[in-house]
Design an enzyme around this catalytic site. Structure first.
Site, PDB file in Angstrom:
ATOM      1  N   HIS A 113      56.125 -15.361  -2.782  1.00 55.55           N
ATOM      2  CA  HIS A 113      57.379 -16.007  -3.167  1.00 55.55           C
ATOM      3  C   HIS A 113      57.174 -17.504  -3.330  1.00 55.55           C
ATOM      4  CE1 HIS A 113      58.258 -17.666   0.887  1.00 55.55           C
ATOM      5  NE2 HIS A 113      57.771 -16.535   1.356  1.00 55.55           N
ATOM      6  N   ASP A 150      59.746 -19.776  -3.290  1.00 57.97           N
ATOM      7  CA  ASP A 150      60.799 -20.579  -2.675  1.00 57.97           C
ATOM      8  C   ASP A 150      60.434 -20.973  -1.248  1.00 57.97           C
ATOM      9  OD1 ASP A 150      61.115 -17.807  -1.969  1.00 57.97           O
ATOM     10  OD2 ASP A 150      63.111 -18.260  -1.179  1.00 57.97           O
ATOM     11  N   ASP A 206      54.153 -21.318   4.435  1.00 60.08           N
ATOM     12  CA  ASP A 206      55.029 -20.235   3.968  1.00 60.08           C
ATOM     13  C   ASP A 206      55.707 -20.645   2.660  1.00 60.08           C
ATOM     14  OD1 ASP A 206      56.490 -17.906   3.896  1.00 60.08           O
ATOM     15  OD2 ASP A 206      57.934 -18.517   5.414  1.00 60.08           O
ATOM     16  N   GLU A 266      63.197 -15.409  -1.593  1.00 61.41           N
ATOM     17  CA  GLU A 266      62.767 -14.554  -0.480  1.00 61.41           C
ATOM     18  C   GLU A 266      63.348 -15.028   0.839  1.00 61.41           C
ATOM     19  OE1 GLU A 266      60.276 -13.181   2.903  1.00 61.41           O
ATOM     20  OE2 GLU A 266      60.641 -15.234   2.245  1.00 61.41           O
ATOM     21  N   GLU A 267      63.609 -16.330   0.948  1.00 57.68           N
ATOM     22  CA  GLU A 267      63.984 -16.914   2.230  1.00 57.68           C
ATOM     23  C   GLU A 267      65.474 -16.808   2.550  1.00 57.68           C
ATOM     24  OE1 GLU A 267      61.915 -17.697   4.325  1.00 57.68           O
ATOM     25  OE2 GLU A 267      60.109 -18.581   3.469  1.00 57.68           O
ATOM     26  N   GLU A 292      51.947 -13.251   2.401  1.00 53.80           N
ATOM     27  CA  GLU A 292      52.684 -13.915   3.469  1.00 53.80           C
ATOM     28  C   GLU A 292      51.699 -14.541   4.455  1.00 53.80           C
ATOM     29  OE1 GLU A 292      55.750 -14.565   4.333  1.00 53.80           O
ATOM     30  OE2 GLU A 292      56.914 -13.493   2.818  1.00 53.80           O
ATOM     31  N   HIS A 309      58.565 -22.711   8.481  1.00 49.69           N
ATOM     32  CA  HIS A 309      59.923 -23.243   8.579  1.00 49.69           C
ATOM     33  C   HIS A 309      60.044 -24.440   9.514  1.00 49.69           C
ATOM     34  CE1 HIS A 309      61.584 -18.965   7.408  1.00 49.69           C
ATOM     35  NE2 HIS A 309      60.655 -19.405   6.580  1.00 49.69           N
TER      36      HIS A 309
END
Length: 352
Positions: free
Chosen positions: A71, A73, A97, A126-127, A155, A329
């Site tokens: 992903h 994003d 990530d 995705e997030e 991932e 994150h």
């Protein structure tokens, strides 16, 4: 603003460039435009686009097709853009990530004659909530774009294979009472007080640690929220305890729901969200060869990932990427450059 990507730079510099293109969920157009612009001229690839998702494929007539997905994003930026490098560490939003993995994928796109046909999936959203997932949208709109014999979801796994993923569901456990004035509490029944047995059951709960296809998964059943009461002078007539159940891939969603009903027998149970688990799939011949090429000891994936979507399509899938899931994150998110280069080298060796 136009962002140019240079695939001749090394994978570390490419990671930094991708980090500098902010792509918070729902705002991925700039990064997808940049990726599309740099890949369309490559004659050995076809490029298809659906919204802010790209599916890039070879068509060499190989006996196997591998899907490699990631992903584009990130979570919201937290004063951590642009990227910066300190020794072996590259800091910035999405480094782990998973823009380091996107950089690896872009470098793999340069392989003109891989030993397997390849499908690269760069997808959005995705997030955030599952219904906005770009990969989910692709499975609905263009499932034929995603066909393959095996999938690698890049991932963050810190350079180790993580098999399958946990399933997840949320449920509301409800108690009801009778509202009254708090000055005359004996005229009511307090729904918040009635929730105490729910918490007792959670405190006494012993989660399973099942072994599925050789990997040990650790389940969890936890309260993640509680709400009751309407005013400071009113006995509450309803209390809702929200619980999250992370379950191993030997259970279906329906079996997981039955388990939650059993744990909270006698209470009203309302299910609000669920996503299925995915089995490890490491017994599949292509997956076994991938594990041998990558090396290390595979481990179970704690948490839910999009390998479950590939599993639902009948495609065995594993998680493998250079980022560290423990750093995802965070404001000080970073990735190890050595892990990014290692991932590129191992994937390239496997595909050539």
């Amino acid at each position: 603003m136009r962002w140019d990507l240079d695939l001749s730079t090394d994978v570390g510099a490419l990671t930094a460039r991708l980090v500098d293109i902010e792509s918070v969920s729902g705002d991925e157009k700039a990064i997808v435009d940049a990726i599309e612009e740099v890949l369309r001229p490559l004659r050995h690839l076809s490029v298809d686009r659906d919204g802010e998702a790209l599916v890039v494929r070879t068509a060499l007539g190989r006996a196997e097709r591998v899907v490699i997905a990631g992903h584009v994003d990130t979570v919201p930026v937290a004063d951590n853009v642009p990227a910066r490098v300190e020794g072996d560490l590259i800091y910035g939003c999405g480094t782990s990530d998973m823009k380091s993995a996107i950089a690896v994928m872009l470098k793999l796109c340069l392989i003109e004659a891989p030993n397997r046909d390849l499908t690269f999936v760069f997808y959005d959203c995705e997030e955030i909530e599952a219904e906005r997932s770009g990969l989910l949208r692709l499975t609905r709109n263009h499932p034929d774009w995603l066909t393959g014999d095996f999938a690698v979801l890049m991932e963050p796994t810190h350079g180790l294979i993580e098999g399958g993923c946990q399933g997840t569901l949320r449920a509301e456990i409800v108690t009801r009472g009778v509202r009254s004035h708090s000055a005359r509490s004996w005229q009511g029944v307090n729904a918040v007080h009635a929730a105490a047995p729910i918490l007792d059951r959670l405190n006494a709960y012993e989660p399973r640690r099942p072994v599925v296809e050789g990997l040990e998964y650790r389940e969890g059943l936890n309260a993640v929220g509680i709400h009751g009461g309407v005013a400071g002078n009113v006995i509450p007539d309803e209390c809702v305890v929200t619980v999250n159940y992370r379950f191993a891939p030997d259970l279906s969603v329906e079996q997981a729901q039955d388990h939650v009903r059993e744990v909270f027998d006698g209470f009203e149970v309302r299910f609000t969200d669920a996503a299925p688990a995915a089995r490890p799939g490491l017994t599949h011949p292509v997956a076994a060869r991938f594990a041998e090429a990558v090396g290390g000891v595979p481990r179970a994936k704690y948490g839910w990932t999009d390998v479950a979507r590939f599993s639902a399509l009948g495609i065995p899938a594993v998680n493998y990427g250079p980022g560290d899931p423990e750093l995802a994150h965070r404001r000080d998110e970073y990735a190890e450059l050595s892990k990014i280069f290692e991932c590129e080298q191992r994937m390239t060796a496997w595909l050539t």
